[in-house]
Design a protein around this motif. Sequence first.
Motif, PDB file in Angstrom:
ATOM      1  N   ALA A   1      19.249  14.735  -2.585  1.00  0.00           N
ATOM      2  CA  ALA A   1      20.541  14.238  -2.865  1.00  0.00           C
ATOM      3  C   ALA A   1      21.023  13.631  -4.065  1.00  0.00           C
ATOM      4  N   ASP A   2      19.878  12.921  -4.721  1.00  0.00           N
ATOM      5  CA  ASP A   2      19.945  12.422  -6.061  1.00  0.00           C
ATOM      6  C   ASP A   2      20.041  13.487  -7.133  1.00  0.00           C
ATOM      7  N   GLY A   3      19.585  14.587  -6.760  1.00  0.00           N
ATOM      8  CA  GLY A   3      19.378  15.605  -7.600  1.00  0.00           C
ATOM      9  C   GLY A   3      18.101  15.765  -8.366  1.00  0.00           C
ATOM     10  N   LEU A   4      16.786  15.323  -7.480  1.00  0.00           N
ATOM     11  CA  LEU A   4      15.570  15.096  -8.114  1.00  0.00           C
ATOM     12  C   LEU A   4      14.728  16.186  -7.402  1.00  0.00           C
ATOM     13  N   GLU A   5      13.682  16.378  -8.063  1.00  0.00           N
ATOM     14  CA  GLU A   5      12.765  17.459  -7.254  1.00  0.00           C
ATOM     15  C   GLU A   5      11.975  16.390  -6.284  1.00  0.00           C
ATOM     16  N   ALA A   6      11.948  16.895  -5.027  1.00  0.00           N
ATOM     17  CA  ALA A   6      11.404  16.076  -3.898  1.00  0.00           C
ATOM     18  C   ALA A   6      10.114  15.284  -4.104  1.00  0.00           C
ATOM     19  N   THR A   7       9.117  16.291  -4.539  1.00  0.00           N
ATOM     20  CA  THR A   7       7.826  15.651  -4.841  1.00  0.00           C
ATOM     21  C   THR A   7       7.955  14.506  -5.701  1.00  0.00           C
ATOM     22  N   PHE A   8       8.412  14.691  -6.937  1.00  0.00           N
ATOM     23  CA  PHE A   8       8.624  13.747  -7.843  1.00  0.00           C
ATOM     24  C   PHE A   8       9.279  12.380  -7.251  1.00  0.00           C
ATOM     25  N   ALA A   9      10.400  12.545  -6.442  1.00  0.00           N
ATOM     26  CA  ALA A   9      11.174  11.586  -5.851  1.00  0.00           C
ATOM     27  C   ALA A   9      10.249  10.628  -4.762  1.00  0.00           C
ATOM     28  N   LEU A  10       9.694  11.556  -4.230  1.00  0.00           N
ATOM     29  CA  LEU A  10       8.940  10.630  -2.661  1.00  0.00           C
ATOM     30  C   LEU A  10       7.444  10.311  -3.662  1.00  0.00           C
ATOM     31  N   TYR A  11       6.738  11.052  -4.119  1.00  0.00           N
ATOM     32  CA  TYR A  11       5.386  10.935  -4.398  1.00  0.00           C
ATOM     33  C   TYR A  11       5.217   9.627  -5.233  1.00  0.00           C
ATOM     34  N   TYR A  12       6.300  10.003  -6.450  1.00  0.00           N
ATOM     35  CA  TYR A  12       6.185   9.059  -7.574  1.00  0.00           C
ATOM     36  C   TYR A  12       7.259   7.898  -7.597  1.00  0.00           C
ATOM     37  N   LEU A  13       8.483   8.491  -7.577  1.00  0.00           N
ATOM     38  CA  LEU A  13       9.496   7.608  -7.821  1.00  0.00           C
ATOM     39  C   LEU A  13       9.836   6.331  -6.831  1.00  0.00           C
ATOM     40  N   SER A  14       9.565   6.788  -5.548  1.00  0.00           N
ATOM     41  CA  SER A  14       9.490   5.715  -4.372  1.00  0.00           C
ATOM     42  C   SER A  14       8.555   4.694  -4.640  1.00  0.00           C
ATOM     43  N   ARG A  15       7.327   4.969  -5.312  1.00  0.00           N
ATOM     44  CA  ARG A  15       6.212   3.951  -5.623  1.00  0.00           C
ATOM     45  C   ARG A  15       6.528   3.249  -7.022  1.00  0.00           C
ATOM     46  N   TYR A  16       7.068   3.839  -7.875  1.00  0.00           N
ATOM     47  CA  TYR A  16       7.797   2.878  -9.014  1.00  0.00           C
ATOM     48  C   TYR A  16       8.640   1.942  -8.132  1.00  0.00           C
TER      49      TYR A  16
ATOM     50  N   ALA B   1       0.804  -1.129   0.129  1.00  0.00           N
ATOM     51  CA  ALA B   1      -0.002   0.037   0.045  1.00  0.00           C
ATOM     52  C   ALA B   1       0.719   1.313   0.032  1.00  0.00           C
ATOM     53  N   LEU B   2       0.657   2.007  -0.792  1.00  0.00           N
ATOM     54  CA  LEU B   2       1.439   3.287  -1.251  1.00  0.00           C
ATOM     55  C   LEU B   2       0.847   4.632  -0.899  1.00  0.00           C
ATOM     56  N   PHE B   3       1.362   5.164   0.270  1.00  0.00           N
ATOM     57  CA  PHE B   3       0.819   6.579   0.696  1.00  0.00           C
ATOM     58  C   PHE B   3       1.848   7.576   0.729  1.00  0.00           C
ATOM     59  N   ALA B   4       3.032   7.069   0.788  1.00  0.00           N
ATOM     60  CA  ALA B   4       4.117   8.285   1.121  1.00  0.00           C
ATOM     61  C   ALA B   4       3.963   9.599   0.257  1.00  0.00           C
ATOM     62  N   ASN B   5       3.939  10.695   0.865  1.00  0.00           N
ATOM     63  CA  ASN B   5       3.779  11.911   0.044  1.00  0.00           C
ATOM     64  C   ASN B   5       3.962  13.121   0.944  1.00  0.00           C
ATOM     65  N   ARG B   6       4.507  14.189   0.719  1.00  0.00           N
ATOM     66  CA  ARG B   6       4.799  15.467   1.561  1.00  0.00           C
ATOM     67  C   ARG B   6       4.646  16.593   0.675  1.00  0.00           C
ATOM     68  N   GLN B   7       3.804  17.492   1.177  1.00  0.00           N
ATOM     69  CA  GLN B   7       3.743  18.767   0.407  1.00  0.00           C
ATOM     70  C   GLN B   7       5.129  19.486   0.473  1.00  0.00           C
ATOM     71  N   ALA B   8       5.524  20.244  -0.468  1.00  0.00           N
ATOM     72  CA  ALA B   8       6.710  21.153  -0.515  1.00  0.00           C
ATOM     73  C   ALA B   8       6.271  22.469  -0.982  1.00  0.00           C
ATOM     74  N   PRO B   9       6.165  23.493  -0.100  1.00  0.00           N
ATOM     75  CA  PRO B   9       5.668  24.812  -0.651  1.00  0.00           C
ATOM     76  C   PRO B   9       7.038  25.527  -1.408  1.00  0.00           C
ATOM     77  N   LYS B  10       8.179  25.176  -1.283  1.00  0.00           N
ATOM     78  CA  LYS B  10       9.316  25.430  -2.082  1.00  0.00           C
ATOM     79  C   LYS B  10      10.032  24.238  -2.785  1.00  0.00           C
ATOM     80  N   ARG B  11      10.642  24.430  -3.756  1.00  0.00           N
ATOM     81  CA  ARG B  11      11.118  23.382  -4.542  1.00  0.00           C
ATOM     82  C   ARG B  11      12.225  22.939  -3.802  1.00  0.00           C
ATOM     83  N   ILE B  12      12.503  21.620  -3.471  1.00  0.00           N
ATOM     84  CA  ILE B  12      13.492  21.083  -2.799  1.00  0.00           C
ATOM     85  C   ILE B  12      14.309  20.087  -3.752  1.00  0.00           C
ATOM     86  N   VAL B  13      15.600  20.030  -3.726  1.00  0.00           N
ATOM     87  CA  VAL B  13      16.310  19.125  -4.559  1.00  0.00           C
ATOM     88  C   VAL B  13      16.729  18.077  -3.579  1.00  0.00           C
TER      89      VAL B  13
END
Length: 280
Positions: free
Chosen positions: A102-117, A88-100
């Motif tokens: 350590a892998d060089g990825l935007e944090a929302t893309f990394a957590l909300y999508y890529l971790s689920r992939y 079951a995939l729930f992990a997500n976090r709102q980011a009012p400002k763009r966060i990069v």
Amino acid sequence: MSHKRVIVVSGGTDGMGRALVLARAERGDQVVAIGSNADKGRALLARAAEIGAADRVEFLQADLSSVAGTHGVIDTVRGRWPVVDALALFANRQAPKRIVTADGLEATFALYYLSRYLLSHGLRAALDRAPAPVIVNVAGVGTTKGSIRWDDLQSADRYSMISAQLQAGRANDLLGVDFAAHSGSRARYVLYHPGFTRSGDLTPLPVVLRAVIRAAASISARPVAESVRPIVGWVDTPPDAPLTAIDRHKPVPLKTSTLDPGDAQRLATATKDILAWITA
């Protein structure tokens, strides 16, 4: 005697994820909750003990916005629980400002999508050993707002929290489509939009925005127990179809534009390219 299941829950220390962890543990399942906050992990374990399920809940602390951190979770789960009945995939976090990250990825893309992939594909073999495996991806299926910015997946240009969230939501739609069509897994994939729910961690948001959301939630949001109930049921009885999309209890037609198979393959290719770049 009923089958004792192993359930893996990302974002398992907050809101709906936490509710699912405790609901399935109460039923006798072994539940693995993944979260980044150690204090919330300890609180979850304390609550599990209160309901008599201390031996049935495990907490894995991890930063799922990190590719290495997510791979570490996958390795741990595969080593300790070779058979996984539900993810079951729930992990997500709102980011009012763009966060990069350590892998060089935007944090929302990394957590909300890529971790689920990564979790979906990384735990495929363990899921396929289960009698009736299921993956439930809790995002925003049925919503048609937002789009994949093919030329700017990392939101480097004109970042906004809302557009980043919507893009990741659409990416999760396409993840489900591609996984069901091309992974070869026996696992049923469920895309689920619970609607506005009294759930989630609002602490990253500005104080005023938190107050507005809480006020709105007190009037119109669904209770967590109501929103999580279908997921509890899918663990017991996965849908028959390889891919199911549900928006607030209503089926979403798989011909919806946001579930386009061509876009799903395009995103899968782009994701593999990103991962190859990170690990090069």
